[in-house]
Design a protein around this motif. Structure first.
Motif, short mmCIF file in Angstrom:
data_model
loop_
_atom_site.label_atom_id
_atom_site.label_comp_id
_atom_site.label_asym_id
_atom_site.label_seq_id
_atom_site.Cartn_x
_atom_site.Cartn_y
_atom_site.Cartn_z
N ILE A 5 -18.18 1.41 7.14
CA ILE A 5 -18.23 0.00 7.51
C ILE A 5 -18.75 -0.81 6.33
N THR A 6 -18.52 -2.09 6.37
CA THR A 6 -19.04 -2.99 5.37
C THR A 6 -19.94 -3.98 6.07
N ILE A 7 -21.17 -4.12 5.57
CA ILE A 7 -22.10 -5.08 6.16
C ILE A 7 -22.67 -5.96 5.06
N THR A 8 -23.10 -7.14 5.45
CA THR A 8 -23.76 -8.05 4.53
C THR A 8 -25.23 -8.10 4.91
N LEU A 9 -26.09 -7.74 3.97
CA LEU A 9 -27.53 -7.73 4.20
C LEU A 9 -28.16 -8.95 3.55
N PRO A 10 -29.18 -9.52 4.19
CA PRO A 10 -29.94 -10.57 3.51
C PRO A 10 -30.54 -9.98 2.23
N ASP A 11 -30.70 -10.81 1.21
CA ASP A 11 -31.20 -10.34 -0.08
C ASP A 11 -32.52 -9.59 0.04
N ASP A 12 -33.45 -10.11 0.84
CA ASP A 12 -34.75 -9.44 0.93
C ASP A 12 -34.65 -8.06 1.57
N VAL A 13 -33.78 -7.89 2.55
CA VAL A 13 -33.59 -6.59 3.19
C VAL A 13 -32.96 -5.61 2.19
N TYR A 14 -31.96 -6.07 1.48
CA TYR A 14 -31.31 -5.23 0.47
C TYR A 14 -32.32 -4.79 -0.59
N GLN A 15 -33.12 -5.72 -1.06
CA GLN A 15 -34.08 -5.41 -2.11
C GLN A 15 -35.13 -4.40 -1.62
N LYS A 16 -35.60 -4.56 -0.39
CA LYS A 16 -36.56 -3.60 0.17
C LYS A 16 -35.94 -2.22 0.26
N HIS A 19 -35.43 -0.74 -3.22
CA HIS A 19 -36.71 -0.34 -3.79
C HIS A 19 -37.20 0.96 -3.15
N PHE A 20 -37.09 1.06 -1.85
CA PHE A 20 -37.50 2.28 -1.15
C PHE A 20 -36.66 3.47 -1.61
N ALA A 21 -35.36 3.27 -1.74
CA ALA A 21 -34.47 4.35 -2.18
C ALA A 21 -34.87 4.85 -3.57
N ARG A 22 -35.20 3.93 -4.47
CA ARG A 22 -35.64 4.34 -5.81
C ARG A 22 -36.94 5.12 -5.74
N LEU A 23 -37.89 4.63 -4.94
CA LEU A 23 -39.19 5.32 -4.81
C LEU A 23 -39.03 6.72 -4.23
N ASN A 25 -36.33 8.49 -4.49
CA ASN A 25 -35.33 9.20 -5.28
C ASN A 25 -34.12 9.59 -4.43
N ARG A 26 -33.64 8.62 -3.66
CA ARG A 26 -32.49 8.84 -2.78
C ARG A 26 -31.48 7.73 -3.03
N ASP A 27 -30.25 7.98 -2.61
CA ASP A 27 -29.26 6.91 -2.74
C ASP A 27 -29.44 5.92 -1.59
N LEU A 28 -29.08 4.68 -1.85
CA LEU A 28 -29.27 3.60 -0.90
C LEU A 28 -28.56 3.86 0.42
N ALA A 29 -27.35 4.38 0.37
CA ALA A 29 -26.58 4.62 1.59
C ALA A 29 -27.30 5.58 2.52
N SER A 30 -27.89 6.66 1.99
CA SER A 30 -28.56 7.62 2.85
C SER A 30 -29.82 7.02 3.47
N VAL A 31 -30.51 6.16 2.72
CA VAL A 31 -31.69 5.48 3.25
C VAL A 31 -31.27 4.58 4.42
N LEU A 32 -30.20 3.84 4.25
CA LEU A 32 -29.74 2.94 5.32
C LEU A 32 -29.25 3.72 6.54
#
Length: 132
Positions: A5-16, A19-23, A25-32
């Motif tokens: 699916i394709t979703i649009t996230l508010p900037d602050d949600v995306y950034q959080k 940031h969590f994914a980087r901390l 050491n995971r890819d963003l998709a798996s975190v979501l």
């Protein structure tokens, strides 16, 4: 099976999330995916087959706005919650508590959805109704 699916996230949600994914050491998709998976409560088989509120008649919707847990279940739920707070809940009681909490939560969700639908249809005035 997976669905894309394709979703649009508010900037602050995306950034959080980024940031969590980087901390972690995971890819963003798996975190979501994990976040969504853990935030959606389980739904019983009984609730999964119920007719959507939007498809019900006005009378059925109004009846659901008055939905309440059965008095016996309510009493038992209160008793089990008291035992849990006192730290004396047995393992079998814990399972029973989880089952009753699911019944309660699904009923509350159904009632809230019915109230929203009733307001949307103009069946009740949103200013005079509250969930109890």
């Amino acid at each position: 099976m997976s669905n894309q699916i394709t979703i649009t996230l508010p900037d602050d949600v995306y950034q959080k999330a980024e940031h969590f994914a980087r901390l972690a050491n995971r890819d963003l998709a798996s975190v979501l995916v994990d976040t969504i998976q853990f935030s959606i409560p389980p739904i019983s088989q009984e609730a999964a087959i119920l007719e959507p509120i939007s498809k019900l008649s006005d009378q059925q919707v109004l009846e659901l706005t008055e939905l309440q847990i059965e008095s016996e279940e309510d009493s038992r739920l209160s008793e089990l919650l008291d035992r849990q707070q006192a730290g004396i809940l047995t393992e079998s009681e814990h399972s029973e508590l989880q089952a009753l909490m699911q019944i309660y939560q699904e009923g509350l969700l159904r009632k809230a959805t019915a109230l929203s639908e009733a307001v949307k249809r103009g069946l009740i005035n949103k200013l005079i109704y509250s969930i109890s």
